[in-house]
Design an enzyme around this catalytic site. Sequence first.
Site, PDB file in Angstrom:
ATOM      1  N   HIS A 120       1.082  -1.305   0.237  1.00 54.75           N
ATOM      2  CA  HIS A 120       0.032   0.283   0.004  1.00 54.75           C
ATOM      3  C   HIS A 120       1.028   1.224  -0.133  1.00 54.75           C
ATOM      4  O   HIS A 120       1.596   1.462  -0.709  1.00 54.75           O
ATOM      5  CB  HIS A 120      -1.116   0.222   1.328  1.00 54.75           C
ATOM      6  CG  HIS A 120      -2.072   1.181   0.861  1.00 54.75           C
ATOM      7  ND1 HIS A 120      -2.796   1.442   0.177  1.00 54.75           N
ATOM      8  CD2 HIS A 120      -2.883   1.143   1.933  1.00 54.75           C
ATOM      9  CE1 HIS A 120      -3.073   2.442   0.761  1.00 54.75           C
ATOM     10  NE2 HIS A 120      -3.884   2.354   1.763  1.00 54.75           N
TER      11      HIS A 120
ATOM     12  N   HIS B   1      -2.899  -2.390 -10.285  1.00 55.69           N
ATOM     13  CA  HIS B   1      -3.612  -2.114  -9.089  1.00 55.69           C
ATOM     14  C   HIS B   1      -5.256  -2.436  -8.850  1.00 55.69           C
ATOM     15  O   HIS B   1      -6.118  -3.056 -10.165  1.00 55.69           O
ATOM     16  CB  HIS B   1      -4.481  -0.688  -9.360  1.00 55.69           C
ATOM     17  CG  HIS B   1      -4.309   0.919  -7.946  1.00 55.69           C
ATOM     18  ND1 HIS B   1      -5.890   0.288  -7.919  1.00 55.69           N
ATOM     19  CD2 HIS B   1      -3.712   1.321  -7.643  1.00 55.69           C
ATOM     20  CE1 HIS B   1      -5.709   1.361  -6.957  1.00 55.69           C
ATOM     21  NE2 HIS B   1      -4.871   2.319  -6.795  1.00 55.69           N
TER      22      HIS B   1
ATOM     23  N   ASP C 144       2.368   5.037  -7.831  1.00 53.60           N
ATOM     24  CA  ASP C 144       3.680   5.275  -6.936  1.00 53.60           C
ATOM     25  C   ASP C 144       4.872   5.194  -7.500  1.00 53.60           C
ATOM     26  O   ASP C 144       6.087   4.531  -6.979  1.00 53.60           O
ATOM     27  CB  ASP C 144       3.335   3.640  -5.879  1.00 53.60           C
ATOM     28  CG  ASP C 144       2.614   3.926  -4.419  1.00 53.60           C
ATOM     29  OD1 ASP C 144       2.867   5.060  -3.797  1.00 53.60           O
ATOM     30  OD2 ASP C 144       1.863   3.331  -4.798  1.00 53.60           O
TER      31      ASP C 144
HETATM   32  N1  CMC Z   1       4.123  -7.420 -11.017  1.00 53.62           N
HETATM   33  C1  CMC Z   1       4.228  -8.758 -11.095  1.00 53.62           C
HETATM   34  N2  CMC Z   1       2.906  -9.306 -12.100  1.00 53.62           N
HETATM   35  C2  CMC Z   1       2.050  -8.640 -11.403  1.00 53.62           C
HETATM   36  C3  CMC Z   1       2.134  -7.196 -10.122  1.00 53.62           C
HETATM   37  C4  CMC Z   1       3.140  -6.927 -10.058  1.00 53.62           C
HETATM   38  N3  CMC Z   1       3.317  -5.301  -9.930  1.00 53.62           N
HETATM   39  N4  CMC Z   1       0.738  -6.529  -9.110  1.00 53.62           N
HETATM   40  C5  CMC Z   1       0.051  -7.785  -9.983  1.00 53.62           C
HETATM   41  N5  CMC Z   1      -0.071  -9.005 -10.572  1.00 53.62           N
HETATM   42  C6  CMC Z   1       0.322 -10.721 -10.835  1.00 53.62           C
HETATM   43  C7  CMC Z   1      -0.529 -11.614 -10.542  1.00 53.62           C
HETATM   44  O1  CMC Z   1       0.530 -11.728 -10.054  1.00 53.62           O
HETATM   45  C8  CMC Z   1      -1.696 -12.149 -10.653  1.00 53.62           C
HETATM   46  O2  CMC Z   1      -0.630 -12.573 -11.650  1.00 53.62           O
HETATM   47  P1  CMC Z   1      -1.908 -14.326 -12.222  1.00 53.62           P
HETATM   48  O3  CMC Z   1      -3.167 -13.955 -12.717  1.00 53.62           O
HETATM   49  O4  CMC Z   1      -0.832 -15.043 -13.442  1.00 53.62           O
HETATM   50  O5  CMC Z   1      -1.612 -14.864 -10.752  1.00 53.62           O
HETATM   51  C9  CMC Z   1      -2.283 -10.981 -11.436  1.00 53.62           C
HETATM   52  O6  CMC Z   1      -1.247 -10.352 -11.875  1.00 53.62           O
HETATM   53  C10 CMC Z   1      -3.836 -10.231 -10.555  1.00 53.62           C
HETATM   54  O7  CMC Z   1      -2.577  -9.523  -9.657  1.00 53.62           O
HETATM   55  P2  CMC Z   1      -3.613  -9.654  -8.123  1.00 53.62           P
HETATM   56  O8  CMC Z   1      -2.193  -9.286  -7.296  1.00 53.62           O
HETATM   57  O9  CMC Z   1      -4.823 -10.871  -7.699  1.00 53.62           O
HETATM   58  O10 CMC Z   1      -3.779  -7.974  -7.915  1.00 53.62           O
HETATM   59  P3  CMC Z   1      -4.383  -7.432  -6.586  1.00 53.62           P
HETATM   60  O11 CMC Z   1      -5.540  -6.741  -6.894  1.00 53.62           O
HETATM   61  O12 CMC Z   1      -4.675  -8.275  -5.675  1.00 53.62           O
HETATM   62  O13 CMC Z   1      -3.373  -6.751  -6.022  1.00 53.62           O
HETATM   63  C11 CMC Z   1      -1.306  -5.263  -6.413  1.00 53.62           C
HETATM   64  C12 CMC Z   1      -2.513  -5.585  -6.282  1.00 53.62           C
HETATM   65  C13 CMC Z   1      -1.507  -3.391  -5.860  1.00 53.62           C
HETATM   66  C14 CMC Z   1      -1.225  -5.286  -4.157  1.00 53.62           C
HETATM   67  C15 CMC Z   1      -0.716  -5.894  -7.223  1.00 53.62           C
HETATM   68  O14 CMC Z   1      -1.194  -5.193  -8.113  1.00 53.62           O
HETATM   69  C16 CMC Z   1       0.678  -5.702  -6.389  1.00 53.62           C
HETATM   70  O15 CMC Z   1       1.898  -5.910  -5.698  1.00 53.62           O
HETATM   71  N6  CMC Z   1       1.935  -4.343  -7.280  1.00 53.62           N
HETATM   72  C17 CMC Z   1       3.093  -3.891  -6.984  1.00 53.62           C
HETATM   73  C18 CMC Z   1       2.693  -2.716  -5.366  1.00 53.62           C
HETATM   74  C19 CMC Z   1       2.370  -1.425  -5.889  1.00 53.62           C
HETATM   75  O16 CMC Z   1       3.206  -1.058  -6.625  1.00 53.62           O
HETATM   76  N7  CMC Z   1       0.722  -1.060  -4.975  1.00 53.62           N
HETATM   77  C20 CMC Z   1       0.565  -0.040  -4.790  1.00 53.62           C
HETATM   78  C21 CMC Z   1      -0.160   0.021  -5.104  1.00 53.62           C
HETATM   79  S1  CMC Z   1      -1.079   1.711  -6.144  1.00 53.62           S
HETATM   80  C22 CMC Z   1      -1.260   2.867  -4.356  1.00 53.62           C
HETATM   81  C23 CMC Z   1      -2.045   3.036  -3.590  1.00 53.62           C
HETATM   82  O17 CMC Z   1      -3.371   3.069  -4.847  1.00 53.62           O
HETATM   83  O18 CMC Z   1      -2.570   2.164  -2.268  1.00 53.62           O
END
Ligand code: CMC
Length: 429
Positions: A268, A307, A363
């Site tokens: 986050h 995201h 970010d």
């Molecule tokens: N790098 C590589 N793969 C990713 C990433 C990433 N940053 N984000 C998602 N994926 C993949 C994930 O492995 C999954 O793949 P598969 O379908 O093969 O299993 C797919 O994309 C869907 O991802 P998810 O984890 O189900 O998505 P989520 O909605 O649970 O996660 C997130 C959202 C922001 C936690 C995630 O994208 C992430 O960890 N990003 C990196 C951390 C980051 O930049 N966070 C800041 C968010 S913006 C600030 C805010 O508004 O708070």
Amino acid sequence: MTANSLTVTDNRTGKVYELPIELGAIRATDLRKIKASADDFGLMSYDPAFMNTAACRSAITFIDGDRGILRYRGYPIEALAERSTFLETAYLLLYGELPTGERLDDWVYQVTHHTWVHENLKKVMDGFHYDAHPMGMLVSLVGALSTFYPEAKNGVDVETRRLQIIRLIAKMPTLAAFTYRHSLGMPLAYPDNHLSYTGNFLNMLFKATEAKYEPHPTLERALEVLFILHADHEQNCSTNAVRSVGSSRVDPYCAVAAGVAALFGPLHGGANEAVLRMLQAIGTKDRIPDFIRQVKEGRARLMGFGHRVYKNYDPRAKIIKRMADETFEVTRPNPLLPVARELERIALEDEYFVSRKLYPNVDFYSGLIYQAMGFPVEMFPVLFAIPRTAGWLAQWQEMIDDPEQKIARPRQLYVGQGEREYVPIGLRG
Ligand code: CMC
């Protein structure tokens, strides 16, 4: 049967139910009518991580993740970033309308004149190690404010609430600057009421021996824009924490402390710190393909990408990317910027990221700007927490005023053991 309803057949019993649809949702409690037998508790919806559950009605922030739209109270984020100030935007979030000139002057005056904190808070600071993480300190300091304002627990009273909101928005930069100067072993710098909200924050951070600190106008405005972009983002993890903790009717200092704690997490508010560490670890452009390979193999994550809501370019990231150039004109250029640009270019063309709709989020570039402005990475989530306090408080206030809200209490699907007999220690295998 009305057109705006959902007809559900329970195949266990053959019974048919009609559930009203309102604002594109059915009420989860309506599912409780669907029972397999008379003593059945009723159907629940299972939604770990709230992937598809609206926990409130809100009139504060609108996001269309597919189209990359973000609006506060109806105003596009682009217009606010270009034309508003952080304090005006905070007022908008909290009170629903842009203030008149007179209201804005009063609001700015009030916030400016509540920036001082009780001297005893410095003793709380003294208890921290020199290398304590500023976010850990900030969680404690915001929580500690609760002890100075016991009347704050009466959040239902509009006047009491108004005062706590002003105090929190006013004191967050002061507390944040304290944590920074504590880490450096520098004497704390006090607020200067003649400066703007962000100008004063820069003063409390960076003032050294000069009689009066003069913030650089480009950096002051850059921080103002970054604060506007971070002021609210509807029901994200920390806002949900504030609403959930606040639903117990604890005072807003404790509720906001919970928000700060949630924001500390690397997924986050800690993400821009993680972006910088990632860019530092990659180091040079030629090592990007190897890093991308690791991401695709699940051995690394491309921080600053992806995201939960945006499945398109995060509109805040677009604004920040443009602003990066202006900022770097008055700071030293950040050697990691070319690595970030190339990483973004490669990822946006790569099938792995394209098919998963992973775009840069807020970010990805903000950390580079903060670093160029002279902030250590540990301060990045603190810089997020200051403006987000306005959003947290707007959401907290909306929750308090919503007659449908009660203490937050999710259900669970129990999958553990049935009743068992206690086994004395000598008889356990
Ligand atoms: N790098 C590589 N793969 C990713 C990433 C990433 N940053 N984000 C998602 N994926 C993949 C994930 O492995 C999954 O793949 P598969 O379908 O093969 O299993 C797919 O994309 C869907 O991802 P998810 O984890 O189900 O998505 P989520 O909605 O649970 O996660 C997130 C959202 C922001 C936690 C995630 O994208 C992430 O960890 N990003 C990196 C951390 C980051 O930049 N966070 C800041 C968010 S913006 C600030 C805010 O508004 O708070």
